[in-house]
Scaffold this motif. Structure first.
Motif, PDB file in Angstrom:
ATOM      1  N   LEU A  53      18.300  -2.287  17.038  1.00 43.89           N
ATOM      2  CA  LEU A  53      18.850  -3.622  16.831  1.00 43.89           C
ATOM      3  C   LEU A  53      18.541  -4.106  15.418  1.00 43.89           C
ATOM      4  O   LEU A  53      17.446  -3.871  14.902  1.00 43.89           O
ATOM      5  N   LEU A  54      19.514  -4.770  14.810  1.00 43.94           N
ATOM      6  CA  LEU A  54      19.289  -5.571  13.621  1.00 43.94           C
ATOM      7  C   LEU A  54      19.633  -6.995  14.024  1.00 43.94           C
ATOM      8  O   LEU A  54      20.795  -7.313  14.289  1.00 43.94           O
ATOM      9  N   VAL A  55      18.626  -7.822  14.127  1.00 41.34           N
ATOM     10  CA  VAL A  55      18.797  -9.192  14.614  1.00 41.34           C
ATOM     11  C   VAL A  55      18.678 -10.144  13.434  1.00 41.34           C
ATOM     12  O   VAL A  55      17.637 -10.190  12.767  1.00 41.34           O
ATOM     13  N   VAL A  56      19.749 -10.886  13.163  1.00 44.74           N
ATOM     14  CA  VAL A  56      19.757 -11.777  12.005  1.00 44.74           C
ATOM     15  C   VAL A  56      19.836 -13.235  12.460  1.00 44.74           C
ATOM     16  O   VAL A  56      20.480 -13.561  13.455  1.00 44.74           O
ATOM     17  N   GLY A  57      19.162 -14.087  11.731  1.00 43.98           N
ATOM     18  CA  GLY A  57      19.128 -15.509  12.047  1.00 43.98           C
ATOM     19  C   GLY A  57      17.942 -16.143  11.351  1.00 43.98           C
ATOM     20  O   GLY A  57      17.067 -15.441  10.821  1.00 43.98           O
ATOM     21  N   GLU A  58      17.904 -17.455  11.358  1.00 43.50           N
ATOM     22  CA  GLU A  58      16.896 -18.165  10.580  1.00 43.50           C
ATOM     23  C   GLU A  58      16.157 -19.201  11.412  1.00 43.50           C
ATOM     24  O   GLU A  58      16.629 -19.625  12.470  1.00 43.50           O
ATOM     25  N   GLY A  59      15.014 -19.591  10.908  1.00 41.83           N
ATOM     26  CA  GLY A  59      14.256 -20.658  11.532  1.00 41.83           C
ATOM     27  C   GLY A  59      14.836 -22.006  11.171  1.00 41.83           C
ATOM     28  O   GLY A  59      15.995 -22.132  10.789  1.00 41.83           O
ATOM     29  N   SER A  60      14.027 -23.021  11.271  1.00 49.17           N
ATOM     30  CA  SER A  60      14.522 -24.370  11.030  1.00 49.17           C
ATOM     31  C   SER A  60      15.030 -24.548   9.607  1.00 49.17           C
ATOM     32  O   SER A  60      14.417 -24.088   8.640  1.00 49.17           O
ATOM     33  N   ALA A  61      16.165 -25.227   9.486  1.00 47.20           N
ATOM     34  CA  ALA A  61      16.723 -25.592   8.175  1.00 47.20           C
ATOM     35  C   ALA A  61      16.354 -27.024   7.831  1.00 47.20           C
ATOM     36  O   ALA A  61      17.086 -27.723   7.118  1.00 47.20           O
ATOM     37  N   ARG A  62      15.170 -27.444   8.331  1.00 46.26           N
ATOM     38  CA  ARG A  62      14.705 -28.811   8.091  1.00 46.26           C
ATOM     39  C   ARG A  62      13.234 -28.817   7.676  1.00 46.26           C
ATOM     40  O   ARG A  62      12.457 -29.652   8.109  1.00 46.26           O
ATOM     41  N   ARG A  63      12.880 -27.849   6.813  1.00 44.65           N
ATOM     42  CA  ARG A  63      11.480 -27.682   6.444  1.00 44.65           C
ATOM     43  C   ARG A  63      11.059 -28.514   5.233  1.00 44.65           C
ATOM     44  O   ARG A  63       9.865 -28.575   4.914  1.00 44.65           O
TER      45      ARG A  63
END
Length: 231
Positions: free
Chosen positions: A138-148
């Protein structure tokens, strides 16, 4: 069976041609992604699934293509071989680019998961992917909060740092304590954390069977970026 997974963020700025003069700022992030994907390829999977966020819940066959033309760059990528008619969403386009950069020439497919997909359904998706071949990567892409931070895309939210800390622990321990599996989908939505659903797909696919190494953790531009290798 899932044999290895890489977790990476998916900003188009990862592509040097898109980042242009700012490209060196993310060299460390690109290097960490290369290391994580190297671990996946070393596990010799039969197929690599690229999993990432999108508005719709859909799968993509080998040969699906993506382009960075919307960002003013004439760069296109293909997900594995073949000639599928589907156009990849932005997150999977970055994932396909990372996979191509890593030198993968085997089978590859894509799965897009929306932020409204409930945790239990994400886990069920992961179980299905893990059963798609004897050796699955698996290559799992995504990000944490965009409100840091104050300059983040979603402005500052004081809950963002704590949320991302939970994500970090989950990625560093292969979800040993269920940190990823039990992430609150409504809170993730409020914090603009695009990785919540993809990470819960990963947790469902792994089912606690892998070791983990957190390779990168930072919040450039006020967005939580994580890179991990599960093997």
């Amino acid at each position: 069976m899932l044999v290895a997974a890489a977790v990476c963020p998916c900003p188009p700025l990862l592509v040097p041609e898109v980042a242009s003069g700012a490209a060196p700022e993310l060299d460390g992030l690109r290097s960490a992604c290369d290391t994580a994907l190297g671990a996946v390829l070393a596990a010799e999977p039969e197929v690599v699934w690229v999993v990432g966020p999108d508005a719709e819940h859909s799968s993509f066959d080998e040969g699906s293509t993506g382009s960075f033309q919307p960002y003013g760059v004439d760069v296109s990528v293909t997900l594995g071989d073949g000639a599928a008619p589907e156009a990849l969403p932005a997150s999977l386009t970055v994932g396909a680019w990372l996979l191509q950069r890593a030198g993968w020439h085997g089978r590859a497919r894509g799965l897009a998961v929306p932020d409204y997909l409930e945790p239990a359904l994400c886990a069920a998706n992961g179980e299905r992917l893990a059963q798609s071949a004897d050796r699955v990567g698996l290559l799992v892409v995504g990000e944490g909060s965009a409100r840091r931070s104050l300059k983040a895309p979603g402005y500052l939210d004081e809950r963002a740092e704590g949320f991302d800390a939970v994500v970090s622990r989950g990625l560093a321990t292969a979800d040993a304590q269920g940190e990823l599996s039990t992430l609150d989908d409504e809170l993730a939505y409020e914090l603009m954390a695009s990785g919540r659903a993809p990470w819960q797909v990963l947790a469902g696919a792994a089912a606690g069977s892998l070791d983990a190494e957190l390779l990168y953790e930072d919040a450039p531009y006020g967005v939580g970026y994580f890179v991990a290798a599960w093997t």
